[in-house]
Design a protein around this motif. Structure first.
Motif, mmCIF file in Angstrom:
data_model
loop_
_atom_site.group_PDB
_atom_site.id
_atom_site.type_symbol
_atom_site.label_atom_id
_atom_site.label_comp_id
_atom_site.label_asym_id
_atom_site.label_seq_id
_atom_site.Cartn_x
_atom_site.Cartn_y
_atom_site.Cartn_z
ATOM 1 N N LEU A 112 12.611 -95.533 10.362
ATOM 2 C CA LEU A 112 12.889 -96.460 9.268
ATOM 3 C C LEU A 112 14.193 -97.228 9.501
ATOM 4 O O LEU A 112 14.271 -98.427 9.201
ATOM 5 C CB LEU A 112 12.963 -95.697 7.948
ATOM 6 N N ARG A 146 5.927 -96.448 2.466
ATOM 7 C CA ARG A 146 6.504 -95.235 3.044
ATOM 8 C C ARG A 146 7.967 -95.071 2.656
ATOM 9 O O ARG A 146 8.418 -93.977 2.310
ATOM 10 C CB ARG A 146 6.366 -95.282 4.562
ATOM 11 N N SER A 147 8.729 -96.161 2.710
ATOM 12 C CA SER A 147 10.150 -96.060 2.353
ATOM 13 C C SER A 147 10.332 -95.831 0.862
ATOM 14 O O SER A 147 11.255 -95.132 0.441
ATOM 15 C CB SER A 147 10.892 -97.327 2.796
ATOM 16 N N VAL A 151 5.005 -99.930 5.550
ATOM 17 C CA VAL A 151 6.401 -99.497 5.686
ATOM 18 C C VAL A 151 7.076 -99.458 4.325
ATOM 19 O O VAL A 151 7.851 -98.540 4.013
ATOM 20 C CB VAL A 151 7.156 -100.421 6.656
ATOM 21 N N ARG A 194 13.522 -99.954 11.872
ATOM 22 C CA ARG A 194 12.826 -101.058 11.209
ATOM 23 C C ARG A 194 13.804 -101.882 10.374
ATOM 24 O O ARG A 194 13.702 -103.114 10.310
ATOM 25 C CB ARG A 194 11.713 -100.503 10.327
#
Length: 375
Positions: free
Chosen positions: A249, A199-200, A196, A252
């Motif tokens: 996102l 990805r962010s 994550v 999350r």
């Protein structure tokens, strides 16, 4: 430099004019009856002296006026020329201010004749190309490595669970399997967090209007069970809030904040979640006291100030760093402050969507009891 050179020029002009003026006594010639005869006639010295003073004073006054007008014109022309010459430098400075690890696609691409400034801009662009390639390579490595590690870890967890499911009378074996399973879950959580985070950090693939209050409501519904088992109560106040971003996102981000608020709390504690108002999202909780000097460290990867509520320390130290990365990817920011009496207050600021004005006025505010009220 202009004033100095003009002053020198006026001083030379003044000396030349003073030298060309008639002296205080002049000679004149007059013709008589018997032929030319030289006659010297003294001119009054006072008249000549006044004449010289008047000429020199007039010269100084006119020169001063001319110098002042020319100085103003020189300042104006100099400011215009300097602004045009420094425009590329300002463009490079503005590009440098906009740059960050998540936004390395900015370039100057200066047009115009080849000179020192265009060479500097091209060098700056090439440096950004190298930095962007380096960051992309690092992120790809983290994402690929994390993805490749998930499969063997999943197989290992399955084997440990099968071993635990078998009937065995040896308590040491069961204890060892339990420890292996807990360690496996921790490593999987760390890898998932790294995925994550990578990805962010890479930025948003798509952007669409997302109702942040609806995302928070779904997270609260999912976290009420763990909060109840921990003896905690969640209070929420959700005002319609529309932001541009990626729903997965953002979910999350909210989930990490609520999960941390539950994990680092004490039995009978409270968790507050608010969407809307002056900030996009605010999550607060009771719990142990957090030093003011340590709040900035909370958003660094793999940094934990203390263990979780149960003392197991099952967190991996990526929760708040993922929150900061997701907020930055959405052109926002996150800030944490310790609460009086213990706990933490985390504020996430996100820019509102351009479509926020199209929210229906009947979209009300949801409170912790599930009722609706007009905002």
């Amino acid at each position: 430099m202009f004033v100095l050179s003009a002053t020198v020029l006026l001083a030379i002009n003044y000396l030349l004019v003073r030298a060309a003026l008639p002296p205080a006594v002049a000679e004149g010639a007059e013709t008589g009856h018997s032929g030319p005869t030289s006659i010297v006639r003294p001119i009054e010295a006072d008249t000549v002296a006044e004449y010289r003073i008047d000429v020199l004073n007039t010269l100084l006054a006119q020169s001063s006026v001319t110098l002042s007008i020319t100085l103003l014109l020189a300042l104006l022309v100099g400011w215009i020329v300097a602004s045009r010459m420094l425009r590329p430098v300002r463009a490079m400075a503005a590009t440098a201010r906009r740059l960050s690890a998540d936004n390395l696609d900015q370039r100057i691409r200066m047009q115009g004749p080849r000179d020192e400034l265009t060479d500097l801009a091209d060098t700056f662009d090439k440096m950004l190309d190298r930095l962007s390639a380096s960051f992309d390579s690092q992120r790809r490595f983290v994402a690929n490595a994390s993805h490749e590690l998930r499969t063997p870890l999943a197989a290992q967890r399955t084997l440990v669970e099968v071993a635990l499911g078998r009937d065995t009378s040896d308590p040491s074996v069961r204890d060892l399997c339990g420890r292996l399973l807990a360690m496996n879950v921790r490593i999987e959580s760390m890898i998932e967090g790294l995925l994550v985070l990578a990805r962010s950090d890479r930025g948003l693939d798509v952007q669409e209007p997302v109702r942040l209050d609806q995302v928070a409501a779904s997270v609260i519904d999912a976290q009420r069970g763990p909060a109840a088992r921990a003896g905690l109560r969640i209070h929420s106040e959700l005002t319609p809030q529309l932001v541009d971003g990626e729903r997965v996102l953002l979910e999350r981000l909210v989930n990490n904040l609520v999960d941390n608020a539950i994990k680092y709390n004490h039995p009978g504690g409270q968790v507050w979640l608010r969407v809307g108002g002056g900030t996009a999202l605010r999550v607060g909780n009771t719990g142990p006291t957090v030093p003011v000097t340590s709040t900035s460290e909370l958003f660094e990867p793999f940094r934990q100030l203390r263990r979780g509520r149960d003392g197991s320390g099952h967190g991996v130290g990526l929760g708040l760093s993922i929150v900061a990365s997701i907020a930055s990817a959405h052109r926002g920011s996150v800030h944490a402050d310790p609460r009086d009496g213990g706990g933490l207050d985390v504020v996430v600021r996100l820019p509102r969507s351009a479509s926020a004005s199209f929210l229906h006025p009947e979209d009300g505010r949801r409170t912790s009891s599930g009722t609706r009220a007009q905002p």
